[in-house]
Design a protein around this motif. Sequence first.
Motif, PDB file in Angstrom:
ATOM      1  N   LEU A 187       0.830  -1.214   0.000  1.00 49.40           N
ATOM      2  CA  LEU A 187       0.000   0.000   0.000  1.00 49.40           C
ATOM      3  C   LEU A 187       0.863   1.262   0.000  1.00 49.40           C
ATOM      4  CD1 LEU A 187      -2.944  -0.986   2.388  1.00 49.40           C
ATOM      5  CD2 LEU A 187      -3.016  -0.665  -0.101  1.00 49.40           C
ATOM      6  N   THR A 188       1.955   1.238   0.746  1.00 47.81           N
ATOM      7  CA  THR A 188       2.862   2.391   0.783  1.00 47.81           C
ATOM      8  C   THR A 188       3.464   2.640  -0.594  1.00 47.81           C
ATOM      9  OG1 THR A 188       3.378   1.965   3.100  1.00 47.81           O
ATOM     10  CG2 THR A 188       4.928   3.339   1.865  1.00 47.81           C
ATOM     11  N   VAL A 189       3.939   1.600  -1.237  1.00 44.99           N
ATOM     12  CA  VAL A 189       4.509   1.734  -2.587  1.00 44.99           C
ATOM     13  C   VAL A 189       3.444   2.225  -3.558  1.00 44.99           C
ATOM     14  CG1 VAL A 189       5.481   0.430  -4.534  1.00 44.99           C
ATOM     15  CG2 VAL A 189       6.346   0.047  -2.211  1.00 44.99           C
ATOM     16  N   LEU A 190       2.235   1.696  -3.462  1.00 43.49           N
ATOM     17  CA  LEU A 190       1.140   2.117  -4.328  1.00 43.49           C
ATOM     18  C   LEU A 190       0.821   3.602  -4.138  1.00 43.49           C
ATOM     19  CD1 LEU A 190      -0.930   1.183  -6.429  1.00 43.49           C
ATOM     20  CD2 LEU A 190      -2.468   0.636  -4.539  1.00 43.49           C
ATOM     21  N   VAL A 191       0.753   4.046  -2.902  1.00 43.95           N
ATOM     22  CA  VAL A 191       0.491   5.464  -2.615  1.00 43.95           C
ATOM     23  C   VAL A 191       1.617   6.334  -3.164  1.00 43.95           C
ATOM     24  CG1 VAL A 191       0.328   7.155  -0.755  1.00 43.95           C
ATOM     25  CG2 VAL A 191      -1.025   5.066  -0.640  1.00 43.95           C
ATOM     26  N   LEU A 192       2.862   5.900  -2.989  1.00 43.51           N
ATOM     27  CA  LEU A 192       3.996   6.657  -3.535  1.00 43.51           C
ATOM     28  C   LEU A 192       3.922   6.741  -5.054  1.00 43.51           C
ATOM     29  CD1 LEU A 192       6.985   5.486  -1.318  1.00 43.51           C
ATOM     30  CD2 LEU A 192       6.021   7.774  -1.469  1.00 43.51           C
ATOM     31  N   LEU A 193       3.626   5.639  -5.708  1.00 43.72           N
ATOM     32  CA  LEU A 193       3.515   5.642  -7.168  1.00 43.72           C
ATOM     33  C   LEU A 193       2.388   6.549  -7.647  1.00 43.72           C
ATOM     34  CD1 LEU A 193       4.168   1.887  -8.059  1.00 43.72           C
ATOM     35  CD2 LEU A 193       5.649   3.848  -8.504  1.00 43.72           C
ATOM     36  N   ILE A 194       1.268   6.495  -6.976  1.00 45.86           N
ATOM     37  CA  ILE A 194       0.148   7.380  -7.325  1.00 45.86           C
ATOM     38  C   ILE A 194       0.549   8.835  -7.110  1.00 45.86           C
ATOM     39  CG2 ILE A 194      -2.188   8.091  -6.647  1.00 45.86           C
ATOM     40  CD1 ILE A 194      -2.768   5.081  -6.151  1.00 45.86           C
ATOM     41  N   GLY A 195       1.237   9.114  -6.015  1.00 48.91           N
ATOM     42  CA  GLY A 195       1.693  10.478  -5.735  1.00 48.91           C
ATOM     43  C   GLY A 195       2.659  10.991  -6.775  1.00 48.91           C
ATOM     44  N   VAL A 196       3.621  10.163  -7.160  1.00 49.94           N
ATOM     45  CA  VAL A 196       4.582  10.558  -8.200  1.00 49.94           C
ATOM     46  C   VAL A 196       3.863  10.802  -9.512  1.00 49.94           C
ATOM     47  CG1 VAL A 196       6.516   9.726  -9.612  1.00 49.94           C
ATOM     48  CG2 VAL A 196       6.585   9.466  -7.124  1.00 49.94           C
ATOM     49  N   PHE A 197       2.965   9.915  -9.891  1.00 51.17           N
ATOM     50  CA  PHE A 197       2.219  10.101 -11.130  1.00 51.17           C
ATOM     51  C   PHE A 197       1.381  11.379 -11.072  1.00 51.17           C
ATOM     52  CE2 PHE A 197      -1.674   9.629 -13.608  1.00 51.17           C
ATOM     53  CZ  PHE A 197      -1.128   9.492 -14.884  1.00 51.17           C
ATOM     54  N   ALA A 198       0.695  11.591  -9.949  1.00 51.81           N
ATOM     55  CA  ALA A 198      -0.144  12.789  -9.811  1.00 51.81           C
ATOM     56  C   ALA A 198       0.704  14.052  -9.905  1.00 51.81           C
ATOM     57  CB  ALA A 198      -0.916  12.752  -8.488  1.00 51.81           C
ATOM     58  N   PHE A 199       1.880  14.056  -9.259  1.00 54.59           N
ATOM     59  CA  PHE A 199       2.765  15.225  -9.339  1.00 54.59           C
ATOM     60  C   PHE A 199       3.209  15.444 -10.773  1.00 54.59           C
ATOM     61  CE2 PHE A 199       6.983  17.146  -9.362  1.00 54.59           C
ATOM     62  CZ  PHE A 199       6.714  18.331  -8.693  1.00 54.59           C
ATOM     63  N   TRP A 200       3.616  14.367 -11.452  1.00 52.92           N
ATOM     64  CA  TRP A 200       4.052  14.482 -12.834  1.00 52.92           C
ATOM     65  C   TRP A 200       2.910  14.974 -13.723  1.00 52.92           C
ATOM     66  CZ3 TRP A 200       2.127  11.589 -16.966  1.00 52.92           C
ATOM     67  CH2 TRP A 200       2.768  11.827 -18.191  1.00 52.92           C
ATOM     68  N   TYR A 201       1.730  14.386 -13.557  1.00 55.46           N
ATOM     69  CA  TYR A 201       0.605  14.724 -14.424  1.00 55.46           C
ATOM     70  C   TYR A 201       0.079  16.138 -14.158  1.00 55.46           C
ATOM     71  CZ  TYR A 201      -3.833  14.481 -16.868  1.00 55.46           C
ATOM     72  OH  TYR A 201      -4.881  14.734 -17.704  1.00 55.46           O
ATOM     73  N   PHE A 202      -0.173  16.459 -12.901  1.00 57.21           N
ATOM     74  CA  PHE A 202      -0.780  17.748 -12.567  1.00 57.21           C
ATOM     75  C   PHE A 202       0.255  18.858 -12.413  1.00 57.21           C
ATOM     76  CE2 PHE A 202      -3.904  14.655 -10.939  1.00 57.21           C
ATOM     77  CZ  PHE A 202      -4.976  15.020 -11.741  1.00 57.21           C
ATOM     78  N   GLY A 203       1.464  18.496 -12.028  1.00 56.10           N
ATOM     79  CA  GLY A 203       2.486  19.511 -11.799  1.00 56.10           C
ATOM     80  C   GLY A 203       3.307  19.851 -13.011  1.00 56.10           C
TER      81      GLY A 203
END
Length: 194
Positions: free
Chosen positions: A14-30
């Motif tokens: 779950l931690t890895v999944l949350v990190l991956l989602i966070g990185v993707f969200a930062f890349w996509y939205f940021g």
Amino acid sequence: MVKKICSWIIGVILTVLVLLIGVFAFWYFGSTNYHLTGVPVLNYHQVNNKFNTVLTMKPANFDEQMKYLHDNDYHSITLEQFDAYMRGEGDLPDRPVLITFDDGYVDNYEEAYPILKKYNMRGTIFLIINLMDTPGYLTWDQVKEMAADGTRKPMEIMEIYSRFFFRLMKEHPYILRIFSWEMIHPTDVFASIG
């Protein structure tokens, strides 16, 4: 014990999944929020074939870099555009980049300026006023030509900045005629000639 190990494995997954989602969200939205990701700044000093120092770029290499930016849809911006964006008063094009030159060497006019024009790029020069009109440095006529290039609106190819604006105005009153007043902010470190 098995239950504890399973809980630990699920927690790690779950931690890895949350990190991956966070990185993707930062890349996509940021990726278009340059407050988060920043704007690349390419800084140059001299562009010539005369000197071989860490501050000197060969014109062929500079041309290759500007061609790369042009061919890969980068858009050079001015400090005015960047400042307006950071204050929330303007937008930036996709893939913005600042192209800057320090000190005001004459080769900025002789070599870099034609290459910037060739690729429809903009540049910003930070002048050392005390060295203007001395061998190896820009002249006032060259600065005026770059600042008011007839092929486009003033300041669309070269922006000129100096830390010594008031001294400049006193010593070169004709600057008033080419000066872009709206670019001046009393708290700015640099003043713009345009």
